[in-house]
Design a protein around this motif. Structure first.
Motif, PDB file in Angstrom:
ATOM      1  N   ARG A   1     -12.318 -32.792  -5.060  1.00  0.00           N
ATOM      2  CA  ARG A   1     -11.360 -32.901  -6.252  1.00  0.00           C
ATOM      3  C   ARG A   1     -11.453 -31.568  -6.836  1.00  0.00           C
ATOM      4  O   ARG A   1     -12.666 -30.859  -7.028  1.00  0.00           O
ATOM      5  N   PRO A   2     -10.533 -30.912  -7.243  1.00  0.00           N
ATOM      6  CA  PRO A   2     -10.263 -29.836  -8.248  1.00  0.00           C
ATOM      7  C   PRO A   2     -11.121 -29.996  -9.539  1.00  0.00           C
ATOM      8  O   PRO A   2     -11.149 -31.202 -10.062  1.00  0.00           O
ATOM      9  N   LEU A   3     -11.627 -28.979 -10.078  1.00  0.00           N
ATOM     10  CA  LEU A   3     -12.430 -29.066 -11.360  1.00  0.00           C
ATOM     11  C   LEU A   3     -11.839 -28.100 -12.281  1.00  0.00           C
ATOM     12  O   LEU A   3     -11.684 -27.077 -11.956  1.00  0.00           O
ATOM     13  N   GLY A   4     -11.496 -28.654 -13.626  1.00  0.00           N
ATOM     14  CA  GLY A   4     -10.815 -27.839 -14.463  1.00  0.00           C
ATOM     15  C   GLY A   4     -11.704 -28.021 -15.823  1.00  0.00           C
ATOM     16  O   GLY A   4     -12.422 -28.779 -16.215  1.00  0.00           O
ATOM     17  N   LEU A   5     -11.067 -27.037 -16.899  1.00  0.00           N
ATOM     18  CA  LEU A   5     -11.676 -27.062 -18.228  1.00  0.00           C
ATOM     19  C   LEU A   5     -10.586 -26.336 -19.243  1.00  0.00           C
ATOM     20  O   LEU A   5     -10.069 -25.652 -18.635  1.00  0.00           O
ATOM     21  N   GLU A   6     -10.934 -26.673 -20.456  1.00  0.00           N
ATOM     22  CA  GLU A   6     -10.166 -25.842 -21.618  1.00  0.00           C
ATOM     23  C   GLU A   6     -10.888 -25.323 -22.278  1.00  0.00           C
ATOM     24  O   GLU A   6     -12.008 -26.098 -22.459  1.00  0.00           O
ATOM     25  N   VAL A   7     -10.514 -24.385 -23.061  1.00  0.00           N
ATOM     26  CA  VAL A   7     -11.372 -23.612 -24.021  1.00  0.00           C
ATOM     27  C   VAL A   7     -10.701 -23.140 -25.145  1.00  0.00           C
ATOM     28  O   VAL A   7      -9.469 -22.482 -24.966  1.00  0.00           O
ATOM     29  N   THR A   8     -10.964 -23.103 -26.394  1.00  0.00           N
ATOM     30  CA  THR A   8     -10.080 -22.356 -27.324  1.00  0.00           C
ATOM     31  C   THR A   8     -10.350 -20.880 -27.608  1.00  0.00           C
ATOM     32  O   THR A   8     -11.340 -20.420 -27.101  1.00  0.00           O
ATOM     33  N   ASP A   9      -9.496 -20.288 -27.949  1.00  0.00           N
ATOM     34  CA  ASP A   9      -9.472 -18.991 -27.778  1.00  0.00           C
ATOM     35  C   ASP A   9     -10.531 -18.346 -28.840  1.00  0.00           C
ATOM     36  O   ASP A   9     -11.243 -17.207 -28.587  1.00  0.00           O
ATOM     37  N   SER A  10     -10.876 -19.022 -29.760  1.00  0.00           N
ATOM     38  CA  SER A  10     -12.025 -18.634 -30.680  1.00  0.00           C
ATOM     39  C   SER A  10     -13.639 -18.657 -29.809  1.00  0.00           C
ATOM     40  O   SER A  10     -14.474 -18.195 -30.334  1.00  0.00           O
ATOM     41  N   SER A  11     -13.353 -19.315 -28.805  1.00  0.00           N
ATOM     42  CA  SER A  11     -14.848 -19.529 -28.142  1.00  0.00           C
ATOM     43  C   SER A  11     -14.960 -18.282 -26.936  1.00  0.00           C
ATOM     44  O   SER A  11     -14.839 -18.558 -25.878  1.00  0.00           O
ATOM     45  N   THR A  12     -15.097 -17.214 -27.714  1.00  0.00           N
ATOM     46  CA  THR A  12     -15.082 -15.827 -26.839  1.00  0.00           C
ATOM     47  C   THR A  12     -16.323 -15.949 -25.862  1.00  0.00           C
ATOM     48  O   THR A  12     -16.120 -15.410 -24.510  1.00  0.00           O
ATOM     49  N   ALA A  13     -17.528 -16.378 -26.150  1.00  0.00           N
ATOM     50  CA  ALA A  13     -18.582 -16.357 -25.288  1.00  0.00           C
ATOM     51  C   ALA A  13     -18.398 -17.307 -24.194  1.00  0.00           C
ATOM     52  O   ALA A  13     -18.881 -16.863 -22.830  1.00  0.00           O
ATOM     53  N   ALA A  14     -17.769 -18.432 -24.388  1.00  0.00           N
ATOM     54  CA  ALA A  14     -17.714 -19.418 -23.251  1.00  0.00           C
ATOM     55  C   ALA A  14     -16.527 -18.889 -22.334  1.00  0.00           C
ATOM     56  O   ALA A  14     -16.911 -18.864 -21.169  1.00  0.00           O
TER      57      ALA A  14
END
Length: 155
Positions: free
Chosen positions: A107-120
């Motif tokens: 299965r594919p794996l995804g994630l979301e991150v806020t633009d303020s989370s620059t290190a992530a």
């Protein structure tokens, strides 16, 4: 760095580490989410901790359903990924992502991150995750704004 499945006994230290992360990085956005129930969501199909020199220093969970712009149908999702400030730069985040990815099968794996989370975002891109879309969060931050999100899928 050792990665192992999360156990109920990990709850107190994970909440303490999450409190440190919240104070330093603002994750999770709402202080009320710094609690066991937020980490033990019924929608998770697995969760792992990073252990460094005998101490739990990080966490990741795998959500059964994940959707977003550009994310393939049927994807699993990275959730509740965090690393203690004292363990930053030691590979815990990458190791946790690898553990979750190894549990996805085909299965594919995804994630979301806020633009303020620059290190992530820098971590995901350094590890070869592919930026596949953008959107706006359904939830609001402390200022009542709906943050801009970037969606990634695992390489």
């Amino acid at each position: 760095m050792q990665i192992r499945p999360r156990t109920d006994d990990d709850a107190p230290v994970l909440v303490a580490v999450l409190a440190e992360v919240h104070e330093r990085d603002g994750y999770p956005v709402r202080r009320i989410n710094v609690r066991r129930e937020w980490l033990w969501d019924d929608g998770f199909v697995g969760a792992w901790v990073a252990v460094d020199d005998g101490a739990v220093v990080g966490h990741v969970a795998l959500a059964d359903h994940f959707a977003g712009p550009g994310v393939p149908l049927g994807a699993l999702g990275i959730s509740r990924l965090f690393v203690a400030p004292s363990a930053n730069g030691r590979g815990a985040g990458a190791a946790l992502l690898d553990a979750a990815r190894s549990a996805t099968g085909d299965r594919p794996l995804g994630l979301e991150v806020t633009d303020s989370s620059t290190a992530a975002r820098a971590l995901y891109e350094r590890l070869g995750w592919h930026r596949v879309g953008e959107g706006v969060a359904e939830w609001a931050d402390l200022d009542g704004r709906h943050p801009h999100l970037t969606y990634y899928v695992a390489p």
